[in-house]
Design an enzyme around this catalytic site. Structure first.
Site, PDB file in Angstrom:
ATOM      1  N   CYS A  31     -14.369   3.892 -27.826  1.00 27.20           N
ATOM      2  CA  CYS A  31     -15.691   4.524 -27.805  1.00 27.20           C
ATOM      3  C   CYS A  31     -16.261   4.558 -26.396  1.00 27.20           C
ATOM      4  O   CYS A  31     -17.243   3.865 -26.079  1.00 27.20           O
ATOM      5  CB  CYS A  31     -16.625   3.758 -28.731  1.00 27.20           C
ATOM      6  SG  CYS A  31     -15.863   3.512 -30.325  1.00 27.20           S
ATOM      7  N   GLU A  32     -15.609   5.306 -25.529  1.00 28.24           N
ATOM      8  CA  GLU A  32     -16.054   5.512 -24.151  1.00 28.24           C
ATOM      9  C   GLU A  32     -15.568   6.897 -23.751  1.00 28.24           C
ATOM     10  O   GLU A  32     -14.412   7.253 -24.022  1.00 28.24           O
ATOM     11  CB  GLU A  32     -15.370   4.523 -23.186  1.00 28.24           C
ATOM     12  CG  GLU A  32     -15.717   3.083 -23.357  1.00 28.24           C
ATOM     13  CD  GLU A  32     -17.004   2.671 -22.666  1.00 28.24           C
ATOM     14  OE1 GLU A  32     -17.598   3.503 -21.927  1.00 28.24           O
ATOM     15  OE2 GLU A  32     -17.410   1.530 -22.880  1.00 28.24           O
ATOM     16  N   PRO A  78       4.636  -5.318  -0.865  1.00 34.32           N
ATOM     17  CA  PRO A  78       4.580  -4.131  -1.719  1.00 34.32           C
ATOM     18  C   PRO A  78       4.435  -4.493  -3.197  1.00 34.32           C
ATOM     19  O   PRO A  78       5.006  -5.485  -3.649  1.00 34.32           O
ATOM     20  CB  PRO A  78       5.938  -3.462  -1.472  1.00 34.32           C
ATOM     21  CG  PRO A  78       6.859  -4.614  -1.187  1.00 34.32           C
ATOM     22  CD  PRO A  78       6.029  -5.648  -0.461  1.00 34.32           C
ATOM     23  N   GLY A  79       3.664  -3.734  -3.908  1.00 36.92           N
ATOM     24  CA  GLY A  79       3.543  -3.913  -5.350  1.00 36.92           C
ATOM     25  C   GLY A  79       3.932  -2.610  -6.031  1.00 36.92           C
ATOM     26  O   GLY A  79       5.021  -2.453  -6.589  1.00 36.92           O
ATOM     27  N   ARG A  80       3.039  -1.646  -5.906  1.00 39.72           N
ATOM     28  CA  ARG A  80       3.218  -0.354  -6.544  1.00 39.72           C
ATOM     29  C   ARG A  80       4.579   0.294  -6.239  1.00 39.72           C
ATOM     30  O   ARG A  80       5.239   0.821  -7.132  1.00 39.72           O
ATOM     31  CB  ARG A  80       2.108   0.596  -6.058  1.00 39.72           C
ATOM     32  CG  ARG A  80       2.033   1.921  -6.787  1.00 39.72           C
ATOM     33  CD  ARG A  80       1.030   2.851  -6.085  1.00 39.72           C
ATOM     34  NE  ARG A  80      -0.234   2.211  -5.842  1.00 39.72           N
ATOM     35  CZ  ARG A  80      -1.230   2.132  -6.725  1.00 39.72           C
ATOM     36  NH1 ARG A  80      -1.086   2.700  -7.895  1.00 39.72           N
ATOM     37  NH2 ARG A  80      -2.359   1.520  -6.430  1.00 39.72           N
ATOM     38  N   TYR A 102      -0.147  -2.062 -11.928  1.00 37.54           N
ATOM     39  CA  TYR A 102      -1.555  -2.029 -12.338  1.00 37.54           C
ATOM     40  C   TYR A 102      -1.696  -1.405 -13.728  1.00 37.54           C
ATOM     41  O   TYR A 102      -2.641  -0.678 -14.005  1.00 37.54           O
ATOM     42  CB  TYR A 102      -2.412  -1.307 -11.280  1.00 37.54           C
ATOM     43  CG  TYR A 102      -2.140  -1.872  -9.891  1.00 37.54           C
ATOM     44  CD1 TYR A 102      -2.609  -3.132  -9.550  1.00 37.54           C
ATOM     45  CD2 TYR A 102      -1.362  -1.184  -8.963  1.00 37.54           C
ATOM     46  CE1 TYR A 102      -2.313  -3.691  -8.318  1.00 37.54           C
ATOM     47  CE2 TYR A 102      -1.058  -1.734  -7.722  1.00 37.54           C
ATOM     48  CZ  TYR A 102      -1.543  -2.995  -7.406  1.00 37.54           C
ATOM     49  OH  TYR A 102      -1.242  -3.548  -6.178  1.00 37.54           O
ATOM     50  N   TYR A 157     -10.068   4.303 -11.946  1.00 36.32           N
ATOM     51  CA  TYR A 157     -10.056   4.960 -10.635  1.00 36.32           C
ATOM     52  C   TYR A 157      -9.981   6.477 -10.715  1.00 36.32           C
ATOM     53  O   TYR A 157      -9.839   7.137  -9.687  1.00 36.32           O
ATOM     54  CB  TYR A 157      -8.836   4.554  -9.800  1.00 36.32           C
ATOM     55  CG  TYR A 157      -8.397   3.126  -9.772  1.00 36.32           C
ATOM     56  CD1 TYR A 157      -9.222   2.131  -9.247  1.00 36.32           C
ATOM     57  CD2 TYR A 157      -7.121   2.775 -10.201  1.00 36.32           C
ATOM     58  CE1 TYR A 157      -8.766   0.819  -9.179  1.00 36.32           C
ATOM     59  CE2 TYR A 157      -6.672   1.462 -10.120  1.00 36.32           C
ATOM     60  CZ  TYR A 157      -7.499   0.491  -9.616  1.00 36.32           C
ATOM     61  OH  TYR A 157      -7.053  -0.790  -9.532  1.00 36.32           O
ATOM     62  N   GLY A 212       0.760  -1.243   0.000  1.00 33.96           N
ATOM     63  CA  GLY A 212       0.000   0.000   0.000  1.00 33.96           C
ATOM     64  C   GLY A 212       0.790   1.292   0.000  1.00 33.96           C
ATOM     65  O   GLY A 212       0.205   2.364  -0.149  1.00 33.96           O
TER      66      GLY A 212
HETATM   67  C1  LIG Z   1      -2.949  -5.357  -3.814  1.00 37.13           C
HETATM   68  C2  LIG Z   1      -2.387  -5.948  -2.595  1.00 37.13           C
HETATM   69  C3  LIG Z   1      -1.079  -5.639  -2.205  1.00 37.13           C
HETATM   70  C4  LIG Z   1      -0.202  -4.659  -2.947  1.00 37.13           C
HETATM   71  O1  LIG Z   1      -0.590  -3.343  -2.774  1.00 37.13           O
HETATM   72  P1  LIG Z   1       0.314  -2.122  -3.313  1.00 37.13           P
HETATM   73  O2  LIG Z   1      -0.503  -0.926  -3.039  1.00 37.13           O
HETATM   74  O3  LIG Z   1       0.547  -2.348  -4.757  1.00 37.13           O
HETATM   75  O4  LIG Z   1       1.584  -2.140  -2.527  1.00 37.13           O
HETATM   76  C5  LIG Z   1      -0.583  -6.272  -1.090  1.00 37.13           C
HETATM   77  N1  LIG Z   1      -1.332  -7.146  -0.368  1.00 37.13           N
HETATM   78  C6  LIG Z   1      -2.596  -7.468  -0.715  1.00 37.13           C
HETATM   79  C7  LIG Z   1      -3.356  -8.437   0.108  1.00 37.13           C
HETATM   80  C8  LIG Z   1      -3.167  -6.876  -1.831  1.00 37.13           C
HETATM   81  O5  LIG Z   1      -4.418  -7.179  -2.167  1.00 37.13           O
END
Ligand SMILES: *Cc1c(COP(=O)(O)O)cnc(C)c1O
Length: 404
Positions: free
Chosen positions: A338-339, A269-271, A367, A311, A233
């Site tokens: 077409c949106e 972490p992802g983002r 994402y 979003y 997050g």
């Molecule tokens: C989406 C998600 C993440 C990653 O969130 P980021 O905002 O990209 O860091 C981590 N844990 C869970 C359970 C998620 O659903």
């Protein structure tokens, strides 16, 4: 991303060269940016020595996962497909956690067969099913239980996951009930308390509140959790209005939390690992000058990159070739779909543009490609990985023949 003589470069390769060679729209990643993001992330939390599990849902390109694996981190997966992909990329099964609100029988079975670190469960029925399968297989399975701490992450509402009315996790009351019920199970080991309160969080304060709730819940549960999985997050800087997330502060409140708890911290972490490591290269097809607006019609659309339409998120757009002629008129950067929501950005001024000019949509590494689709029967874009001066196609542009 950098400019040399007013020309856009990704590491040592000019964006123009990439667009010419591989066409547009194309996702273009900087390997060294991903690596430095991982190094920085680890450095910020060095004193708490967490297990870092990359959230595969943010970017599931196997070449990128292989690079991430080389940096010794694990994976947070949310489907059978992601679990198989993470294993295929060589990620250590003992560094894989399986999250998600609706894992089916097949997915739970696979997770059990593969002996991954944790299945993070989110409902009593799911835990019952895990126990049932474990019993049949005569195994004792490590699980986490996801708590819904009822925290407002103060991020975009559509990507908040930790408020009591969100579908994720268990309320405190149910969490405590479940810990009590399964504590002595012969087939389950309640190893972990997990949370994930949302995405693109830019203040440490929601996390601080979350830790307070966790602390109180652990106390009430009277149970030792070997792991506390704090989810992901952490926000990134998409534009000048975004606050920079204070990692030092987050680290120090976790350190304080750990004084009273002997447990291993997990992050997902992802983002924050891949978000700012990619550009979407696109070409201006047409410029349509309306009364008060210049519509810049791009060859990229919401099927290639969905976040703005999904979003309402804003991503900066930059030109391959910088010039100093600023046109003070509203510019709307739109795709051909077409949106009405097929619109990337609306800004009051931009540099002088011509048709066939190329642009880059910034910070699309998380994402981005994972949310692409074939809407309007458009093919999905290619993905290119840049490492200093070398470039490698990591996903070929989809061919129309394969979708018709
Ligand atoms: C989406 C998600 C993440 C990653 O969130 P980021 O905002 O990209 O860091 C981590 N844990 C869970 C359970 C998620 O659903």
């Amino acid at each position: 991303m950098n400019y040399r003589n007013n020309n856009l470069y990704i590491e040592n390769v000019s964006a123009q060269k990439i667009a010419k060679k591989f066409g547009t729209p194309s996702y273009c990643y900087s390997l060294n940016k991903i690596k430095s993001n991982i190094r920085n992330f680890k450095k910020k939390f060095r004193s708490i020595d967490p297990l870092v599990c990359f959230a595969v849902k943010s970017n599931s390109n196997i070449q990128i996962l292989k690079e991430i694996k080389k940096m010794n981190i694990g994976a947070d997966v949310v489907s059978k497909g992601e679990l198989l992909l993470a294993l295929k990329a060589g990620i250590n099964k003992k560094k894989i956690v399986f999250s998600g609100v609706g894992k089916n029988h097949e997915e739970i079975q696979l997770a059990i067969n593969k002996n991954i670190l944790l299945i993070n469960a989110e409902s009593e029925s799911e835990i019952d099913l895990i126990q049932k399968i474990a019993k049949i297989k005569k195994k004792k399975i490590n699980i986490g239980i996801r708590l819904n701490p009822n925290i407002d992450s103060r991020s975009i509402r559509k990507i908040s996951t930790g408020k009591k009315d969100d579908k994720f996790g268990l309320t405190e009351k149910n969490f405590l009930k479940i810990v009590k019920k399964y504590k002595t199970s012969k087939h389950l080991n309640i190893k972990c308390l997990s949370v994930h309160i949302g995405s693109q969080i830019t203040s440490y304060k929601p996390y601080e509140k979350m830790l307070k709730v966790i602390k109180s819940v652990i106390k009430k549960s009277n149970h030792n959790f070997d792991y506390i999985d704090l989810g992901g997050g952490m926000g990134i800087k998409y534009n000048n209005d975004t606050k920079i997330f204070n990692y030092n502060k987050y680290n120090s409140i976790i350190k304080k939390f750990l004084i009273g708890h002997k447990t291993k911290i997990i992050f997902e972490p992802g983002r924050s690992i891949v978000g700012d490591a990619a550009l979407l290269l696109t070409k201006v097809l047409y410029i349509k000058k309306a009364n008060k607006i210049n519509f810049i019609i791009l060859d990229a659309a919401m099927n290639d990159f969905m976040r703005p339409a999904l979003y309402g998120s804003t991503h900066r757009i930059v030109a391959f070739k910088k010039n100093k002629k600023i046109i003070k008129k509203r510019h709307e950067f739109v795709g051909p779909i077409c949106e009405t929501t097929d619109k990337f950005l609306s800004i009051p001024k931009f540099q002088m543009l011509n048709e066939k000019d190329c642009l880059a949509i910034c910070d699309v590494g998380a994402y981005g490609m994972v949310l692409s689709s074939n809407y309007n029967l458009r093919t999905k874009p290619s993905e290119i990985l840049i490492n200093k001066s070398s470039l490698k196609v990591i996903t070929k542009r989809q061919k129309l023949i394969n979708i018709i």
